[in-house]
Design a protein around this motif. Sequence first.
Motif, PDB file in Angstrom:
ATOM      1  N   TRP A 227      -5.734   5.193  -0.899  1.00 51.67           N
ATOM      2  CA  TRP A 227      -5.917   3.806  -0.465  1.00 51.67           C
ATOM      3  C   TRP A 227      -4.569   3.117  -0.531  1.00 51.67           C
ATOM      4  CZ3 TRP A 227      -4.648  -0.789  -2.769  1.00 51.67           C
ATOM      5  CH2 TRP A 227      -5.054  -1.940  -2.080  1.00 51.67           C
ATOM      6  N   GLY A 228      -4.252   2.323   0.505  1.00 54.40           N
ATOM      7  CA  GLY A 228      -2.984   1.611   0.482  1.00 54.40           C
ATOM      8  C   GLY A 228      -2.688   0.906   1.782  1.00 54.40           C
ATOM      9  N   LYS A 229      -1.391   0.688   2.022  1.00 50.56           N
ATOM     10  CA  LYS A 229      -0.924   0.065   3.252  1.00 50.56           C
ATOM     11  C   LYS A 229       0.176   0.906   3.874  1.00 50.56           C
ATOM     12  CE  LYS A 229      -1.994  -4.833   2.600  1.00 50.56           C
ATOM     13  NZ  LYS A 229      -1.446  -6.212   2.653  1.00 50.56           N
ATOM     14  N   MET A 230       0.193   0.941   5.198  1.00 53.90           N
ATOM     15  CA  MET A 230       1.268   1.615   5.915  1.00 53.90           C
ATOM     16  C   MET A 230       2.486   0.710   5.862  1.00 53.90           C
ATOM     17  SD  MET A 230      -0.760   3.419   9.038  1.00 53.90           S
ATOM     18  CE  MET A 230      -1.803   4.837   8.685  1.00 53.90           C
ATOM     19  N   ALA A 231       3.432   1.071   4.995  1.00 55.36           N
ATOM     20  CA  ALA A 231       4.453   0.119   4.560  1.00 55.36           C
ATOM     21  C   ALA A 231       5.646   0.007   5.488  1.00 55.36           C
ATOM     22  CB  ALA A 231       4.936   0.505   3.164  1.00 55.36           C
ATOM     23  N   ASN A 232       5.974   1.061   6.203  1.00 53.28           N
ATOM     24  CA  ASN A 232       7.218   1.061   6.965  1.00 53.28           C
ATOM     25  C   ASN A 232       7.026   0.418   8.328  1.00 53.28           C
ATOM     26  OD1 ASN A 232       9.803   1.480   7.755  1.00 53.28           O
ATOM     27  ND2 ASN A 232       9.767   3.688   7.570  1.00 53.28           N
ATOM     28  N   LYS A 233       6.991  -0.907   8.342  1.00 50.70           N
ATOM     29  CA  LYS A 233       6.687  -1.633   9.576  1.00 50.70           C
ATOM     30  C   LYS A 233       7.747  -1.439  10.652  1.00 50.70           C
ATOM     31  CE  LYS A 233       6.303  -5.584   7.495  1.00 50.70           C
ATOM     32  NZ  LYS A 233       6.082  -7.029   7.298  1.00 50.70           N
ATOM     33  N   SER A 234       8.977  -1.143  10.250  1.00 50.95           N
ATOM     34  CA  SER A 234      10.041  -0.990  11.239  1.00 50.95           C
ATOM     35  C   SER A 234      10.034   0.381  11.889  1.00 50.95           C
ATOM     36  CB  SER A 234      11.405  -1.212  10.581  1.00 50.95           C
ATOM     37  OG  SER A 234      11.640  -0.247   9.580  1.00 50.95           O
ATOM     38  N   THR A 235       9.188   1.295  11.387  1.00 46.45           N
ATOM     39  CA  THR A 235       9.178   2.650  11.925  1.00 46.45           C
ATOM     40  C   THR A 235       7.915   2.959  12.699  1.00 46.45           C
ATOM     41  OG1 THR A 235      10.599   3.445  10.150  1.00 46.45           O
ATOM     42  CG2 THR A 235       9.323   5.096  11.315  1.00 46.45           C
ATOM     43  N   TYR A 236       6.745   2.552  12.157  1.00 42.65           N
ATOM     44  CA  TYR A 236       5.535   2.956  12.859  1.00 42.65           C
ATOM     45  C   TYR A 236       5.312   2.093  14.104  1.00 42.65           C
ATOM     46  CZ  TYR A 236       3.011  -0.762  10.279  1.00 42.65           C
ATOM     47  OH  TYR A 236       2.589  -1.940   9.750  1.00 42.65           O
ATOM     48  N   GLY A 237       4.455   2.564  14.969  1.00 44.56           N
ATOM     49  CA  GLY A 237       4.122   1.812  16.167  1.00 44.56           C
ATOM     50  C   GLY A 237       5.025   2.145  17.338  1.00 44.56           C
ATOM     51  N   TRP A 238       5.378   3.430  17.486  1.00 49.41           N
ATOM     52  CA  TRP A 238       6.112   3.884  18.668  1.00 49.41           C
ATOM     53  C   TRP A 238       7.461   3.196  18.827  1.00 49.41           C
ATOM     54  CZ3 TRP A 238       0.856   2.512  19.080  1.00 49.41           C
ATOM     55  CH2 TRP A 238      -0.007   3.582  19.117  1.00 49.41           C
ATOM     56  N   THR A 239       8.265   3.235  17.812  1.00 48.85           N
ATOM     57  CA  THR A 239       9.625   2.701  17.883  1.00 48.85           C
ATOM     58  C   THR A 239      10.527   3.727  18.540  1.00 48.85           C
ATOM     59  OG1 THR A 239       9.290   1.421  15.878  1.00 48.85           O
ATOM     60  CG2 THR A 239      11.552   1.813  16.543  1.00 48.85           C
ATOM     61  N   GLY A 240      11.222   3.356  19.589  1.00 54.66           N
ATOM     62  CA  GLY A 240      12.005   4.304  20.382  1.00 54.66           C
ATOM     63  C   GLY A 240      13.265   4.790  19.690  1.00 54.66           C
ATOM     64  N   LEU A 241      13.650   6.036  19.976  1.00 58.35           N
ATOM     65  CA  LEU A 241      14.859   6.611  19.399  1.00 58.35           C
ATOM     66  C   LEU A 241      16.116   5.937  19.940  1.00 58.35           C
ATOM     67  CD1 LEU A 241      13.985  10.414  19.526  1.00 58.35           C
ATOM     68  CD2 LEU A 241      14.095   8.975  17.509  1.00 58.35           C
ATOM     69  N   ASN A 242      16.025   5.355  21.125  1.00 64.12           N
ATOM     70  CA  ASN A 242      17.213   4.772  21.737  1.00 64.12           C
ATOM     71  C   ASN A 242      17.328   3.273  21.482  1.00 64.12           C
ATOM     72  OD1 ASN A 242      15.028   4.055  23.284  1.00 64.12           O
ATOM     73  ND2 ASN A 242      16.050   4.303  25.249  1.00 64.12           N
ATOM     74  N   GLU A 243      16.553   2.756  20.545  1.00 66.42           N
ATOM     75  CA  GLU A 243      16.613   1.337  20.250  1.00 66.42           C
ATOM     76  C   GLU A 243      17.673   1.046  19.198  1.00 66.42           C
ATOM     77  OE1 GLU A 243      12.164  -0.367  21.043  1.00 66.42           O
ATOM     78  OE2 GLU A 243      12.529   0.670  19.169  1.00 66.42           O
ATOM     79  N   THR A 244      18.253  -0.135  19.268  1.00 67.83           N
ATOM     80  CA  THR A 244      19.223  -0.549  18.254  1.00 67.83           C
ATOM     81  C   THR A 244      18.476  -1.007  17.006  1.00 67.83           C
ATOM     82  OG1 THR A 244      19.248  -2.858  18.947  1.00 67.83           O
ATOM     83  CG2 THR A 244      20.767  -1.346  20.068  1.00 67.83           C
ATOM     84  N   ASP A 245      19.214  -1.123  15.902  1.00 64.33           N
ATOM     85  CA  ASP A 245      18.613  -1.602  14.661  1.00 64.33           C
ATOM     86  C   ASP A 245      18.073  -3.015  14.820  1.00 64.33           C
ATOM     87  OD1 ASP A 245      19.136   0.758  13.387  1.00 64.33           O
ATOM     88  OD2 ASP A 245      21.037   0.086  12.515  1.00 64.33           O
ATOM     89  N   LYS A 246      18.777  -3.868  15.588  1.00 60.20           N
ATOM     90  CA  LYS A 246      18.311  -5.236  15.791  1.00 60.20           C
ATOM     91  C   LYS A 246      16.984  -5.257  16.545  1.00 60.20           C
ATOM     92  CE  LYS A 246      22.820  -7.510  15.639  1.00 60.20           C
ATOM     93  NZ  LYS A 246      23.800  -8.350  16.375  1.00 60.20           N
ATOM     94  N   GLU A 247      16.837  -4.359  17.521  1.00 56.42           N
ATOM     95  CA  GLU A 247      15.576  -4.291  18.259  1.00 56.42           C
ATOM     96  C   GLU A 247      14.435  -3.843  17.356  1.00 56.42           C
ATOM     97  OE1 GLU A 247      17.069  -3.291  22.797  1.00 56.42           O
ATOM     98  OE2 GLU A 247      16.991  -1.681  21.314  1.00 56.42           O
ATOM     99  N   LYS A 248      14.729  -2.894  16.478  1.00 61.56           N
ATOM    100  CA  LYS A 248      13.712  -2.436  15.541  1.00 61.56           C
ATOM    101  C   LYS A 248      13.339  -3.544  14.557  1.00 61.56           C
ATOM    102  CE  LYS A 248      15.076   2.433  15.726  1.00 61.56           C
ATOM    103  NZ  LYS A 248      15.599   3.583  14.951  1.00 61.56           N
ATOM    104  N   GLN A 249      14.339  -4.305  14.100  1.00 56.86           N
ATOM    105  CA  GLN A 249      14.077  -5.386  13.162  1.00 56.86           C
ATOM    106  C   GLN A 249      13.236  -6.479  13.805  1.00 56.86           C
ATOM    107  OE1 GLN A 249      17.957  -6.526  11.820  1.00 56.86           O
ATOM    108  NE2 GLN A 249      18.322  -4.589  10.741  1.00 56.86           N
ATOM    109  N   ALA A 250      13.482  -6.735  15.090  1.00 59.53           N
ATOM    110  CA  ALA A 250      12.694  -7.739  15.803  1.00 59.53           C
ATOM    111  C   ALA A 250      11.231  -7.315  15.879  1.00 59.53           C
ATOM    112  CB  ALA A 250      13.265  -7.952  17.206  1.00 59.53           C
TER     113      ALA A 250
END
Length: 432
Positions: A227-250
């Motif tokens: 039981w828990g939460k999926m914690a890595n919000k900046s990674t899950y949800g189909w984040t592209g390999l070619n995205e910048t860190d700023k795009e991932k943070q947004a």
Amino acid sequence: MKKSLVFAMAMALGISTTAFAANPFSDLSPGHWAYGAVAKLAAAGVVDGYPDGTFKGNRTMTRYEMAQIVAKALAKGAISADDRLISEFADELDNLGVRIARLEKNADNVKITGNIRTHYVHTTGDRGRSSVTKTRSRLFFTGEVNDNWHYTGMLQNEQQWNNKGKNDSGDSDTDFQRAFLTGHIGAVDVTAGRYGAFYGDGNIYDTRVDGINAKTKFGNAYAGATWGKMANKSTYGWTGLNETDKEKQAKAKASKAGEFTQAVLGGDIGNLNLEASYYHIKDLKTEWVSGSNNIWTAAANYKAGDWNGGIMYLHGDADELVNGVEPDHDGWVAKLGYKGATAAKPGSWGLYAQYYDQGGATYVAHTMCGDYAAFGPAGFKGWMVGGNLTVAKNMVAKVEYYDLKTRDANDDLKIKDGDHSRTLWSQIVVTF
């Protein structure tokens, strides 16, 4: 205080005065009545002589010197903590001997290990083109809480060297990504805190979670629940390999961690492993995911000598992910491998291949290094081949090639039937 007290202590420790060892001191005659005891104490590291190689048995000792001898005897297990010598020199031991011994013990219980990974990934195809080089450093801190519970923490730094067409600034990011306890309650193994989760052989989720996991074995079978939460919000949800860190943070700012529960049941029949699992994810919100999803899996894996293979079926029941997109609910993955690189064995190597056919409702944060993110919630299918080699002790190189394409065309997402994304991934990992 005379050195004769040391002789008495030697006899109190049960060291026979007739047990002889090599003479450690030039001024101690083999004919002396305490020669055997002193020689044994010196060999055990309990007593030391002077720099000139003498023992000076008739010299008056200080309480400090005696306390050092008692501390060494305690550390060697020659005396117990309730021995009268401990109470006699309690103040000196607290200030010197025992305090040092405790620090040394704690130092042995705390370990620091780590790895450094540099990777280069090049992606081409209908969904875009990119080249990214990154170095990721991880430091792991492990310590014993007691005989039953252990702590692990992990600090990670990512240095981006280039992201062609996006960012060449050399952005760097450091954060504390793991902090969890492991232990057991009776026959149940427990992990609690922020730790790395690997669900559905990585075909569903492979990143960190905040949760508590319990698992137990009974014979050749096992069962577990989380039981828990999926914690890595900046990674899950189909984040592209070619995205910048700023795009991932947004994307992360607009995301919401999803509470989830997980259950798994499996077992071994000879070389065959069978496993079924269930995941209920609710209130998950990312760029592509909004709402809840239930995912089931059934898998079989078989090992025969240097060969291993497996197949997994996945089903997700999410009716809508985003913008009215209804994802395909079913998927399957097949894999085959031969041998494998082992960090401790230079020259060891392995080859492997996988085929994917997964609908958008069957995964959250996939383990693969191919750019499945290019297809969003439309799902993907395709294949990969890879190999690894231990080029030197604790230095492992890996190369993988992915050829993926969209599974379900979607006009709203501008995803066409047959859109391709091809990825070459290469890395070297150094562990220490």
